[in-house]
Design a protein around this motif. Sequence first.
Motif, mmCIF file in Angstrom:
data_model
loop_
_atom_site.group_PDB
_atom_site.id
_atom_site.type_symbol
_atom_site.label_atom_id
_atom_site.label_comp_id
_atom_site.label_asym_id
_atom_site.label_seq_id
_atom_site.Cartn_x
_atom_site.Cartn_y
_atom_site.Cartn_z
ATOM 1 N N ASP A 99 0.938 -1.316 0.012
ATOM 2 C CA ASP A 99 0.026 -0.089 0.197
ATOM 3 C C ASP A 99 0.989 1.270 -0.122
ATOM 4 O O ASP A 99 0.521 2.158 -0.733
ATOM 5 C CB ASP A 99 -0.975 0.077 1.151
ATOM 6 C CG ASP A 99 -1.937 -1.138 1.365
ATOM 7 O OD1 ASP A 99 -2.410 -1.624 0.240
ATOM 8 O OD2 ASP A 99 -2.096 -1.765 2.330
ATOM 9 N N ILE A 100 2.020 1.348 0.699
ATOM 10 C CA ILE A 100 2.853 2.428 0.735
ATOM 11 C C ILE A 100 3.610 2.448 -0.486
ATOM 12 O O ILE A 100 3.935 3.533 -0.911
ATOM 13 C CB ILE A 100 3.816 2.128 1.964
ATOM 14 C CG1 ILE A 100 2.902 2.098 3.380
ATOM 15 C CG2 ILE A 100 4.782 3.349 2.279
ATOM 16 C CD1 ILE A 100 1.919 3.577 3.761
ATOM 17 N N SER A 101 3.912 1.305 -1.042
ATOM 18 C CA SER A 101 4.705 1.451 -2.357
ATOM 19 C C SER A 101 3.733 1.966 -3.477
ATOM 20 O O SER A 101 4.329 2.906 -4.296
ATOM 21 C CB SER A 101 5.178 0.121 -2.595
ATOM 22 O OG SER A 101 4.216 -0.778 -2.844
ATOM 23 N N SER A 102 2.592 1.666 -3.481
ATOM 24 C CA SER A 102 1.498 2.422 -4.450
ATOM 25 C C SER A 102 1.699 3.877 -4.382
ATOM 26 O O SER A 102 1.322 4.659 -5.012
ATOM 27 C CB SER A 102 0.335 1.496 -4.334
ATOM 28 O OG SER A 102 0.297 0.393 -4.737
ATOM 29 N N LEU A 103 1.286 4.250 -2.794
ATOM 30 C CA LEU A 103 1.420 5.682 -2.439
ATOM 31 C C LEU A 103 2.506 6.575 -2.863
ATOM 32 O O LEU A 103 2.339 7.558 -3.705
ATOM 33 C CB LEU A 103 1.212 5.903 -0.819
ATOM 34 C CG LEU A 103 1.256 7.215 -0.375
ATOM 35 C CD1 LEU A 103 0.027 8.008 -0.683
ATOM 36 C CD2 LEU A 103 1.692 7.261 1.272
ATOM 37 N N LEU A 104 3.691 5.963 -2.923
ATOM 38 C CA LEU A 104 5.020 6.608 -3.230
ATOM 39 C C LEU A 104 5.456 6.162 -4.585
ATOM 40 O O LEU A 104 6.077 6.865 -5.027
ATOM 41 C CB LEU A 104 6.025 6.063 -2.216
ATOM 42 C CG LEU A 104 5.894 6.538 -0.694
ATOM 43 C CD1 LEU A 104 7.129 5.852 -0.035
ATOM 44 C CD2 LEU A 104 5.690 7.911 -0.427
ATOM 45 N N GLU A 105 4.514 5.292 -5.313
ATOM 46 C CA GLU A 105 5.116 4.995 -6.511
ATOM 47 C C GLU A 105 6.476 4.359 -6.906
ATOM 48 O O GLU A 105 7.285 4.676 -7.653
ATOM 49 C CB GLU A 105 4.692 5.963 -7.464
ATOM 50 C CG GLU A 105 3.294 6.654 -7.467
ATOM 51 C CD GLU A 105 2.940 7.734 -8.637
ATOM 52 O OE1 GLU A 105 4.135 8.480 -9.090
ATOM 53 O OE2 GLU A 105 1.928 8.187 -8.642
ATOM 54 N N VAL A 106 7.018 3.724 -5.860
ATOM 55 C CA VAL A 106 8.119 2.791 -5.797
ATOM 56 C C VAL A 106 7.859 1.369 -5.381
ATOM 57 O O VAL A 106 6.560 0.732 -5.228
ATOM 58 C CB VAL A 106 9.014 3.386 -4.724
ATOM 59 C CG1 VAL A 106 9.349 4.791 -4.789
ATOM 60 C CG2 VAL A 106 8.334 3.051 -3.193
ATOM 61 N N SER A 107 8.820 0.701 -5.658
ATOM 62 C CA SER A 107 8.604 -0.997 -5.507
ATOM 63 C C SER A 107 8.379 -1.383 -3.861
ATOM 64 O O SER A 107 8.881 -0.431 -3.046
ATOM 65 C CB SER A 107 9.983 -1.614 -5.837
ATOM 66 O OG SER A 107 11.111 -1.318 -5.279
ATOM 67 N N GLN A 108 7.830 -2.352 -3.674
ATOM 68 C CA GLN A 108 7.671 -2.765 -2.349
ATOM 69 C C GLN A 108 9.198 -3.354 -1.688
ATOM 70 O O GLN A 108 9.149 -2.901 -0.562
ATOM 71 C CB GLN A 108 6.900 -4.170 -2.199
ATOM 72 C CG GLN A 108 6.514 -4.390 -0.874
ATOM 73 C CD GLN A 108 5.578 -5.665 -0.912
ATOM 74 O OE1 GLN A 108 4.748 -6.125 -1.936
ATOM 75 N NE2 GLN A 108 5.593 -6.432 0.158
ATOM 76 N N ASN A 109 10.061 -3.669 -2.591
ATOM 77 C CA ASN A 109 11.340 -3.668 -2.088
ATOM 78 C C ASN A 109 11.866 -2.473 -1.474
ATOM 79 O O ASN A 109 12.641 -2.555 -0.421
ATOM 80 C CB ASN A 109 12.203 -4.368 -3.276
ATOM 81 C CG ASN A 109 11.796 -5.745 -3.523
ATOM 82 O OD1 ASN A 109 11.412 -6.380 -2.979
ATOM 83 N ND2 ASN A 109 12.126 -6.244 -4.897
ATOM 84 N N LEU A 110 11.752 -1.495 -2.126
ATOM 85 C CA LEU A 110 12.332 -0.119 -1.522
ATOM 86 C C LEU A 110 11.477 0.043 -0.225
ATOM 87 O O LEU A 110 12.326 0.530 0.598
ATOM 88 C CB LEU A 110 11.976 1.000 -2.388
ATOM 89 C CG LEU A 110 12.571 2.163 -2.049
ATOM 90 C CD1 LEU A 110 14.215 2.376 -1.843
ATOM 91 C CD2 LEU A 110 12.395 3.231 -2.785
#
Length: 82
Positions: A32-43
Amino acid sequence: MCIVIYKGRGNLMLLNERLKKLREEKGVLQKDISSLLEVSQNLISAMESGKRLPSWKNLKKLISYYEIDKKTKIEILKEWFQ
């Protein structure tokens, strides 16, 4: 690489620990946070484990998303610029 940001109740908390705690308290997943920030879940995982720091842009988004109080926000910004 770590940034101490939270000094509540005499405790010191590292940025990565605080980010993980905030996410868990809000009941959201890393994806969910990766979608918010438009980054990978790995990041997101790397940020929460202390291997990476969020960019300034993403840090501001996280501060807003987690509705971090003014006092804590000031501590984050002080530490970021030291």
